[in-house]
Design an enzyme around this catalytic site. Structure first.
Site, PDB file in Angstrom:
ATOM      1  N   TYR A  33     -14.673   3.832   4.665  1.00  0.00           N
ATOM      2  CA  TYR A  33     -15.461   2.946   3.798  1.00  0.00           C
ATOM      3  C   TYR A  33     -14.727   1.634   3.575  1.00  0.00           C
ATOM      4  O   TYR A  33     -13.546   1.510   3.905  1.00  0.00           O
ATOM      5  CB  TYR A  33     -15.790   3.622   2.459  1.00  0.00           C
ATOM      6  CG  TYR A  33     -14.636   3.717   1.486  1.00  0.00           C
ATOM      7  CD1 TYR A  33     -13.571   4.581   1.697  1.00  0.00           C
ATOM      8  CD2 TYR A  33     -14.608   2.923   0.340  1.00  0.00           C
ATOM      9  CE1 TYR A  33     -12.519   4.668   0.795  1.00  0.00           C
ATOM     10  CE2 TYR A  33     -13.560   3.006  -0.571  1.00  0.00           C
ATOM     11  CZ  TYR A  33     -12.522   3.873  -0.349  1.00  0.00           C
ATOM     12  OH  TYR A  33     -11.480   3.949  -1.231  1.00  0.00           O
ATOM     13  N   LYS A 149      -8.632   3.928   5.603  1.00  0.00           N
ATOM     14  CA  LYS A 149      -9.469   3.924   4.391  1.00  0.00           C
ATOM     15  C   LYS A 149     -10.563   4.983   4.530  1.00  0.00           C
ATOM     16  O   LYS A 149     -11.749   4.696   4.725  1.00  0.00           O
ATOM     17  CB  LYS A 149     -10.051   2.522   4.123  1.00  0.00           C
ATOM     18  CG  LYS A 149     -10.517   2.352   2.675  1.00  0.00           C
ATOM     19  CD  LYS A 149     -10.704   0.899   2.332  1.00  0.00           C
ATOM     20  CE  LYS A 149     -11.428   0.674   1.023  1.00  0.00           C
ATOM     21  NZ  LYS A 149     -10.700   1.051  -0.183  1.00  0.00           N
ATOM     22  N   GLU A 181       1.109   3.820  -4.827  1.00  0.00           N
ATOM     23  CA  GLU A 181       0.112   2.810  -5.210  1.00  0.00           C
ATOM     24  C   GLU A 181      -0.774   3.401  -6.290  1.00  0.00           C
ATOM     25  O   GLU A 181      -0.563   4.532  -6.734  1.00  0.00           O
ATOM     26  CB  GLU A 181      -0.712   2.397  -3.985  1.00  0.00           C
ATOM     27  CG  GLU A 181      -1.455   3.559  -3.342  1.00  0.00           C
ATOM     28  CD  GLU A 181      -2.131   3.193  -2.030  1.00  0.00           C
ATOM     29  OE1 GLU A 181      -2.579   2.053  -1.868  1.00  0.00           O
ATOM     30  OE2 GLU A 181      -2.221   4.095  -1.163  1.00  0.00           O
ATOM     31  N   LEU A 206      -2.485   2.402   1.429  1.00  0.00           N
ATOM     32  CA  LEU A 206      -3.546   1.610   2.046  1.00  0.00           C
ATOM     33  C   LEU A 206      -3.094   0.149   2.058  1.00  0.00           C
ATOM     34  O   LEU A 206      -2.619  -0.344   1.026  1.00  0.00           O
ATOM     35  CB  LEU A 206      -4.830   1.733   1.220  1.00  0.00           C
ATOM     36  CG  LEU A 206      -6.008   0.985   1.825  1.00  0.00           C
ATOM     37  CD1 LEU A 206      -6.613   1.787   2.977  1.00  0.00           C
ATOM     38  CD2 LEU A 206      -7.072   0.688   0.787  1.00  0.00           C
TER      39      LEU A 206
HETATM   40  N1  PLP Z   1      -4.985   1.355  -2.588  1.00  0.00           N
HETATM   41  C1  PLP Z   1      -5.971   2.268  -2.618  1.00  0.00           C
HETATM   42  C2  PLP Z   1      -5.631   3.716  -2.515  1.00  0.00           C
HETATM   43  C3  PLP Z   1      -7.308   1.862  -2.749  1.00  0.00           C
HETATM   44  O1  PLP Z   1      -8.298   2.772  -2.770  1.00  0.00           O
HETATM   45  C4  PLP Z   1      -7.600   0.476  -2.858  1.00  0.00           C
HETATM   46  C5  PLP Z   1      -8.975   0.004  -3.004  1.00  0.00           C
HETATM   47  O2  PLP Z   1      -9.903   0.760  -3.119  1.00  0.00           O
HETATM   48  C6  PLP Z   1      -6.536  -0.420  -2.837  1.00  0.00           C
HETATM   49  C7  PLP Z   1      -5.237   0.045  -2.677  1.00  0.00           C
HETATM   50  C8  PLP Z   1      -6.771  -1.901  -2.955  1.00  0.00           C
HETATM   51  O3  PLP Z   1      -7.270  -2.401  -1.745  1.00  0.00           O
HETATM   52  P1  PLP Z   1      -8.137  -3.735  -1.710  1.00  0.00           P
HETATM   53  O4  PLP Z   1      -7.294  -4.786  -2.347  1.00  0.00           O
HETATM   54  O5  PLP Z   1      -8.355  -3.977  -0.271  1.00  0.00           O
HETATM   55  O6  PLP Z   1      -9.382  -3.451  -2.479  1.00  0.00           O
END
Ligand code: PLP
Length: 286
Positions: A33, A149, A181, A206
């Site tokens: 996603y 993701k 994170e 991620l």
């Molecule tokens: N880390 C995780 C586990 C996430 O699910 C997300 C966003 O959903 C992020 C970091 C932040 O990513 P982004 O800045 O691309 O939204």
């Protein structure tokens, strides 16, 4: 008025949007996603989100059913059909519905499922940007390919439910004594020496699109950035902390497990980085 969703080539009312019970996203979480924010009807940092989508599907050998150009067009058409001003576009692609429940990839010519829908959210003016959020810590229970993701989000569901039950806005996940994170965000601290610290990219986290933009914007402004792990002990003596994501932007963190960060209020550097990110988002939205 019912929202409009996109499902496999059609725009349909969200309440009528359906996929098969045999869809592999439903049965195996065999899907990917993306979430891109929308500001004044335009997508923020969408190239970064679509690049990560291509990478994620590549890592699980899932062929997108549409080209990236077509996906971008669908995102825009969905924004227009929903008259969306501020919010987000959610996009999910799965390996489709086979004739039964076999773990191995379908042998026949099964078309992947592609769905999208929109959500309204005033990201720039969300109250928590002013007050900051509380964070709790939880063990990181996820699989080892967090760089993908994937829609397999059960560990994050449990982490974020624990945060909600504790009255906190986010859970930071801990592995081997250091922060990986947030449940759905990237974690940052600003040390006493004004060094911005965030975990380096790798299979443990991620690669956040907002994280990437914030690191670049901070470096452009001569702020020292160290991409390395940090512990909660280090975070608790930091000047400031914040968490980033597409739908939060830069979100101040004012406490961790009930203990204040700095003076327990959003820090000035965090507030400045949020302003800088909002400027970047408005200037580059497409
Ligand atoms: N880390 C995780 C586990 C996430 O699910 C997300 C966003 O959903 C992020 C970091 C932040 O990513 P982004 O800045 O691309 O939204």
């Amino acid at each position: 008025m019912d929202q409009i969703a996109y499902v496999n080539g059609s725009f349909v009312p969200l309440s009528e949007a359906r996929v098969s019970v045999l869809d592999r996203g439903f049965l195996f979480a065999d899907g990917i996603y993306e979430v891109a924010a929308v500001l004044e009807g335009r997508l923020i940092d969408n190239a970064s989100h679509l690049a990560r989508l291509e990478r994620s599907v590549g890592e699980i050998a899932l062929a997108l059913p549409e080209t990236i150009d077509r996906i971008r067009e669908i995102q825009k058409e969905l924004i227009a059909r929903n008259h969306l001003v501020n919010g987000m576009v959610y996009l999910q692609v799965t390996r489709g519905a086979d004739s039964g429940r076999d773990f191995a990839f379908p042998k026949g010519d099964i078309k992947p499922t592609l769905i999208m829908f929109t959500t309204v959210k005033d990201i720039v003016n969300q109250p928590s940007a002013k007050t900051g959020i509380a964070v709790i810590t939880v063990p990181d229970l996820r699989w080892v390919r967090r760089d993908i993701k994937s829609v397999a989000l059960l560990a994050q569901v449990l982490a974020k439910q624990a945060a909600a039950a504790a009255g906190a806005g986010e859970a930071w996940m801990i592995e081997d004594g250091v922060v990986t994170e947030g449940g759905s965000s990237s974690a940052f601290i600003l040390t006493k020496d004004d060094v911005l610290v965030t975990r380096q990219n790798g299979s443990e986290i991620l690669p956040g699109c907002t994280r990437k933009a914030v690191v670049a914007l901070a470096e452009e402004r001569q702020l020292r950035v160290e991409e390395r792990p940090f512990s909660i002990a280090e975070a608790l003596v930091a000047k400031e902390a914040f968490t980033t994501s597409a739908t939060l932007f830069v979100q101040p963190v004012v406490s961790i497990d009930g203990k204040p960060i700095g003076n327990g209020k959003p820090g000035p550097m965090t507030e400045r980085l949020r302003e800088i990110y909002v400027e970047f988002a408005s200037a580059t939205a497409t």
